[in-house]
Design an enzyme around this catalytic site. Structure first.
Site, mmCIF file in Angstrom:
data_model
loop_
_atom_site.group_PDB
_atom_site.id
_atom_site.type_symbol
_atom_site.label_atom_id
_atom_site.label_comp_id
_atom_site.label_asym_id
_atom_site.label_seq_id
_atom_site.Cartn_x
_atom_site.Cartn_y
_atom_site.Cartn_z
ATOM 1 N N PHE A 139 0.863 -1.190 0.000
ATOM 2 C CA PHE A 139 0.000 0.000 0.000
ATOM 3 C C PHE A 139 0.893 1.231 0.000
ATOM 4 N N TRP A 172 8.788 3.955 2.777
ATOM 5 C CA TRP A 172 8.419 3.179 3.971
ATOM 6 C C TRP A 172 7.293 2.204 3.694
ATOM 7 N N LEU A 254 -6.938 3.303 6.281
ATOM 8 C CA LEU A 254 -6.155 3.422 7.516
ATOM 9 C C LEU A 254 -7.016 3.089 8.731
ATOM 10 N N GLU A 378 0.862 4.263 10.647
ATOM 11 C CA GLU A 378 -0.610 4.301 10.737
ATOM 12 C C GLU A 378 -1.104 5.491 11.542
ATOM 13 N N THR A 380 1.072 8.719 13.539
ATOM 14 C CA THR A 380 1.930 8.710 14.728
ATOM 15 C C THR A 380 1.049 8.935 15.968
HETATM 16 P P1 TGC Z 1 -9.445 15.580 6.593
HETATM 17 O O1 TGC Z 1 -10.007 16.824 6.006
HETATM 18 O O2 TGC Z 1 -9.483 15.386 8.056
HETATM 19 O O3 TGC Z 1 -10.175 14.311 5.930
HETATM 20 C C1 TGC Z 1 -10.429 14.189 4.557
HETATM 21 C C2 TGC Z 1 -11.684 13.341 4.419
HETATM 22 O O4 TGC Z 1 -11.443 12.041 4.970
HETATM 23 C C3 TGC Z 1 -12.317 11.772 6.092
HETATM 24 N N1 TGC Z 1 -11.498 11.082 7.099
HETATM 25 C C4 TGC Z 1 -11.575 9.772 7.345
HETATM 26 N N2 TGC Z 1 -12.380 8.808 6.879
HETATM 27 C C5 TGC Z 1 -12.196 7.561 7.343
HETATM 28 N N3 TGC Z 1 -11.238 7.231 8.235
HETATM 29 C C6 TGC Z 1 -10.406 8.169 8.723
HETATM 30 N N4 TGC Z 1 -9.459 7.837 9.586
HETATM 31 C C7 TGC Z 1 -10.559 9.503 8.280
HETATM 32 N N5 TGC Z 1 -9.898 10.663 8.541
HETATM 33 C C8 TGC Z 1 -10.491 11.622 7.809
HETATM 34 C C9 TGC Z 1 -12.800 13.140 6.535
HETATM 35 O O5 TGC Z 1 -14.043 13.039 7.170
HETATM 36 C C10 TGC Z 1 -12.867 13.876 5.220
HETATM 37 O O6 TGC Z 1 -14.043 13.441 4.559
HETATM 38 P P2 TGC Z 1 -14.813 14.377 3.491
HETATM 39 O O7 TGC Z 1 -16.080 13.642 3.205
HETATM 40 O O8 TGC Z 1 -15.032 15.692 4.194
HETATM 41 O O9 TGC Z 1 -13.922 14.500 2.301
HETATM 42 O O10 TGC Z 1 -7.992 15.412 6.004
HETATM 43 P P3 TGC Z 1 -6.638 16.034 6.466
HETATM 44 O O11 TGC Z 1 -5.776 16.198 5.267
HETATM 45 O O12 TGC Z 1 -6.871 17.237 7.322
HETATM 46 O O13 TGC Z 1 -6.022 14.799 7.306
HETATM 47 C C11 TGC Z 1 -5.935 14.801 8.586
HETATM 48 C C12 TGC Z 1 -5.028 13.670 9.154
HETATM 49 C C13 TGC Z 1 -3.753 14.267 9.690
HETATM 50 C C14 TGC Z 1 -5.857 13.103 10.286
HETATM 51 C C15 TGC Z 1 -4.667 12.570 8.124
HETATM 52 O O14 TGC Z 1 -3.882 13.086 7.105
HETATM 53 C C16 TGC Z 1 -3.926 11.417 8.766
HETATM 54 O O15 TGC Z 1 -4.531 10.498 9.323
HETATM 55 N N6 TGC Z 1 -2.557 11.423 8.702
HETATM 56 C C17 TGC Z 1 -1.754 10.280 9.139
HETATM 57 C C18 TGC Z 1 -1.196 9.571 7.938
HETATM 58 C C19 TGC Z 1 -1.075 8.103 8.177
HETATM 59 O O16 TGC Z 1 -1.605 7.518 9.101
HETATM 60 N N7 TGC Z 1 -0.414 7.418 7.267
HETATM 61 C C20 TGC Z 1 -0.304 5.979 7.321
HETATM 62 C C21 TGC Z 1 0.277 5.422 6.063
HETATM 63 S S1 TGC Z 1 0.030 3.693 5.827
HETATM 64 C C22 TGC Z 1 0.954 2.991 7.020
HETATM 65 O O17 TGC Z 1 1.527 3.581 7.859
HETATM 66 C C23 TGC Z 1 1.005 1.523 6.974
HETATM 67 S S2 TGC Z 1 1.894 0.826 8.268
HETATM 68 C C24 TGC Z 1 1.861 -0.755 7.768
HETATM 69 C C25 TGC Z 1 1.498 -1.726 8.757
HETATM 70 O O18 TGC Z 1 0.412 -1.754 9.358
HETATM 71 O O19 TGC Z 1 2.367 -2.551 8.888
HETATM 72 P P1 FAD Z 2 6.527 13.042 9.894
HETATM 73 O O1 FAD Z 2 5.165 13.252 9.374
HETATM 74 O O2 FAD Z 2 7.663 13.794 9.260
HETATM 75 O O3 FAD Z 2 6.535 13.342 11.451
HETATM 76 C C1 FAD Z 2 7.754 13.566 12.188
HETATM 77 C C2 FAD Z 2 7.366 13.966 13.617
HETATM 78 O O4 FAD Z 2 6.588 15.143 13.580
HETATM 79 C C3 FAD Z 2 6.532 12.909 14.317
HETATM 80 O O5 FAD Z 2 6.876 12.870 15.669
HETATM 81 C C4 FAD Z 2 5.113 13.424 14.146
HETATM 82 O O6 FAD Z 2 4.231 12.972 15.183
HETATM 83 C C5 FAD Z 2 5.353 14.913 14.238
HETATM 84 N N1 FAD Z 2 4.332 15.717 13.570
HETATM 85 C C6 FAD Z 2 3.911 15.632 12.275
HETATM 86 N N2 FAD Z 2 2.947 16.528 12.029
HETATM 87 C C7 FAD Z 2 2.746 17.207 13.208
HETATM 88 C C8 FAD Z 2 1.880 18.242 13.607
HETATM 89 N N3 FAD Z 2 0.985 18.789 12.764
HETATM 90 N N4 FAD Z 2 1.947 18.694 14.889
HETATM 91 C C9 FAD Z 2 2.817 18.144 15.780
HETATM 92 N N5 FAD Z 2 3.683 17.148 15.449
HETATM 93 C C10 FAD Z 2 3.632 16.679 14.177
HETATM 94 N N6 FAD Z 2 3.368 4.136 4.820
HETATM 95 C C11 FAD Z 2 2.648 3.630 3.773
HETATM 96 O O7 FAD Z 2 2.042 4.370 3.010
HETATM 97 N N7 FAD Z 2 2.569 2.283 3.577
HETATM 98 C C12 FAD Z 2 3.198 1.404 4.379
HETATM 99 O O8 FAD Z 2 3.087 0.184 4.174
HETATM 100 C C13 FAD Z 2 3.979 1.902 5.472
HETATM 101 N N8 FAD Z 2 4.683 1.044 6.251
HETATM 102 C C14 FAD Z 2 5.551 1.544 7.192
HETATM 103 C C15 FAD Z 2 6.395 0.680 7.879
HETATM 104 C C16 FAD Z 2 7.294 1.177 8.796
HETATM 105 C C17 FAD Z 2 8.249 0.260 9.477
HETATM 106 C C18 FAD Z 2 7.319 2.554 9.088
HETATM 107 C C19 FAD Z 2 8.271 3.107 10.115
HETATM 108 C C20 FAD Z 2 6.503 3.428 8.408
HETATM 109 C C21 FAD Z 2 5.604 2.931 7.445
HETATM 110 N N9 FAD Z 2 4.792 3.789 6.690
HETATM 111 C C22 FAD Z 2 4.037 3.301 5.656
HETATM 112 C C23 FAD Z 2 4.938 5.235 6.836
HETATM 113 C C24 FAD Z 2 4.235 5.813 8.083
HETATM 114 O O9 FAD Z 2 2.873 5.855 7.919
HETATM 115 C C25 FAD Z 2 4.821 7.195 8.322
HETATM 116 O O10 FAD Z 2 6.137 7.010 8.777
HETATM 117 C C26 FAD Z 2 4.004 8.013 9.314
HETATM 118 O O11 FAD Z 2 2.753 8.349 8.766
HETATM 119 C C27 FAD Z 2 4.731 9.276 9.769
HETATM 120 O O12 FAD Z 2 5.261 9.971 8.707
HETATM 121 P P2 FAD Z 2 6.813 10.466 8.719
HETATM 122 O O13 FAD Z 2 7.634 9.297 9.107
HETATM 123 O O14 FAD Z 2 7.069 11.128 7.431
HETATM 124 O O15 FAD Z 2 6.891 11.478 9.912
#
Ligand code: TGC
Ligand code: FAD
Length: 398
Positions: A139, A172, A254, A378, A380
């Site tokens: 993903f 990542w 997510l 997923e 932070t």
């Molecule tokens: P925002 O304006 O808040 O939202 C846009 C639209 O999305 C809706 N929404 C959600 N819907 C379902 N589930 C959620 N968790 C949702 N969060 C928001 C929201 O209602 C809105 O809908 P609509 O109808 O108005 O369009 O968007 P934003 O850009 O302000 O985002 C806010 C924020 C910071 C919460 C979001 O960007 C976020 O969650 N950031 C964290 C990124 C993250 O978690 N990345 C993970 C990457 S994948 C990964 O890490 C895999 S790890 C692999 C493993 O498990 O091993």
């Molecule tokens: P950044 O966004 O640069 O954040 C750095 C620091 O700043 C953190 O402490 C954070 O909490 C803080 N920060 C950020 N924004 C703010 C704010 N507004 N206010 C205060 N503090 C803030 N992603 C995928 O898409 N697919 C995957 O399969 C996937 N797998 C992963 C596997 C591993 C082992 C790891 C480590 C990461 C993976 N990720 C994946 C990425 C993961 O989702 C990101 O690392 C995560 O979302 C944080 O992004 P970043 O590392 O760029 O940190």
């Protein structure tokens, strides 16, 4: 190198939550628990120090039905409810966070979007083979400069006469180098237009697609983490997942994965607590077991309290998910609290073990190091704090 395999695990259930699970839920949990005991625990320490994911376990996971286990049987999945699914994630992560990550990505981040937003052809083509483990998925959302804020992504998908042209880099990415298929999120409009973000099903053997292993990790060593490069990747029109229409779609994925992590953290914590308890009872220092000393009893009391609280959160969240009432913000609370809990339990367990606690023969430090990734990915811990802060105040502080 010899790795310790403890006596058969009986679970940690201070509040008799077992009584709340259905017979099927208990059966699913016990099946996966036994498999982890028999097949994962004997090999995971070695895999970890060798920095490899034990790929021979993938078809076994497929046979067990743990991949996309809460998706319908029609597509070759187990069709389980979300509590049973959560218990699977718990048991996998008791083995290793890398194993649960593999299953989370495959099920919640690849199979779920294909099921929820894909065409019927995409579902038929991919879901049964991903469920069986014959094919592996990844993903791609995160980019080098857009981690916590995927809204700004600069990977683009431009319409061509007969399809799409993708360019960009994803960072990542779990399973990235092993994957047969990547779910890639790309901007089809102007950069920053959250409604322009759409999802594509990208076979990884397509020209212009490459994956590079992320070197230098000190966490999640038994997991494939890679960078994906998309360089003029030409895709047919039907590579687009037709029901994707904005950032909301990857965020919905997510929510699915974060839900599983809330359960997974409990599994890692259970492994560490059980190890600390057994060690404390057997380790004699100052003429008695260290578990008989008050300081270690406080440690153990804190651990079992935190695990029990996390179990109650996960259990109720699961029932709400099955009822259709769960909100993404409630998932944020559970991911944040339960992973933080697991980090603390793992760290305290490692400390209780003394010098032995830094060895790979014991599980606590491996879990402790893994959980630092789980704390970060997923969303932070901080991002989930801000999601909760926004929910209770109505003010976005991102
Ligand atoms: P925002 O304006 O808040 O939202 C846009 C639209 O999305 C809706 N929404 C959600 N819907 C379902 N589930 C959620 N968790 C949702 N969060 C928001 C929201 O209602 C809105 O809908 P609509 O109808 O108005 O369009 O968007 P934003 O850009 O302000 O985002 C806010 C924020 C910071 C919460 C979001 O960007 C976020 O969650 N950031 C964290 C990124 C993250 O978690 N990345 C993970 C990457 S994948 C990964 O890490 C895999 S790890 C692999 C493993 O498990 O091993
Ligand atoms: P950044 O966004 O640069 O954040 C750095 C620091 O700043 C953190 O402490 C954070 O909490 C803080 N920060 C950020 N924004 C703010 C704010 N507004 N206010 C205060 N503090 C803030 N992603 C995928 O898409 N697919 C995957 O399969 C996937 N797998 C992963 C596997 C591993 C082992 C790891 C480590 C990461 C993976 N990720 C994946 C990425 C993961 O989702 C990101 O690392 C995560 O979302 C944080 O992004 P970043 O590392 O760029 O940190």
């Amino acid at each position: 190198m010899g790795f310790q395999v403890a006596a058969k695990f009986q679970g940690i259930d201070f509040y008799n939550l077992d009584a709340l699970f259905s017979e099927e839920e208990r059966m699913v949990r016990d099946t996966v628990r036994d498999w982890v005991e028999d097949r994962v625990l004997p090999v995971i320490g070695q895999a970890y120090v060798e920095r490899t994911f034990p790929t021979d376990l993938i078809p076994e996971m497929g046979e067990l039905g743990v991949l996309g286990a809460n998706l319908p049987e029609k597509y070759g999945c187990a069709g389980l409810n979300n509590v049973a699914y959560g218990l699977i994630m718990q048991e996998l992560e008791r083995g290793d966070s890398g194993l649960r990550s593999f299953a989370s990505v495959q099920g919640a981040l690849v199979m779920y979007p294909i099921y929820a937003f894909g065409s019927e052809e995409q579902r038929q083509q991919w879901l049964p083979r991903l469920a069986s483990g014959e094919k592996i998925g990844c993903f791609g959302l995160t980019e080098p400069d857009f981690g916590s804020n995927p809204a700004g992504m600069i990977t683009t998908a431009r319409k061509t006469s007969d399809g799409w042209l993708l360019n960009g880099t994803k960072m990542w990415i779990t399973n990235g180098s092993m994957a047969d298929v990547a779910v890639v999120w790309a901007q089809t409009g102007e950069i920053g237009d959250t409604k322009g973000i759409r999802g594509f099903v990208v076979p990884t053997d397509v020209a212009g697609f490459s994956a590079r292993d992320q070197k230098g990790k000190l966490s999640l060593l038994a997991s494939d983490t890679s960078e994906l490069v998309l360089e003029d990747v030409e895709l047919p029109a039907d590579a687009l997942m037709p029901e994707t229409s904005g950032l909301k779609n990857p965020l919905m994925c997510l929510t699915q994965a974060r839900y599983g992590i809330a359960w997974g953290g409990i599994g890692a914590a259970m492994a560490c607590y059980a190890e600390a308890l057994e060690y404390g009872i057997n380790r004699i220092m100052f003429d008695g077991p260290i578990a008989g000393k008050q300081i270690q009893q406080v440690r153990l009391a804190e651990m079992v309290t935190k695990i029990t609280q996390a179990q109650l959160v996960a259990y109720h969240l699961g029932r709400m998910k099955d009822d259709g009432t769960m909100t993404p913000q409630q998932v944020s609370l559970a991911k944040r609290a339960n992973v933080d809990m697991a980090c603390e339990v793992a760290r305290e367990a490692r400390r209780l073990l003394g010098a032995n606690g830094i060895l790979i023969e014991y599980a606590s430090m491996r879990h402790m190091a893994n959980l630092e990734s789980v704390y970060t990915y997923e969303g932070t811990h901080d991002i989930h704090s801000l999601i909760l802060g926004q929910t209770v105040t109505g003010i976005a502080a991102f």
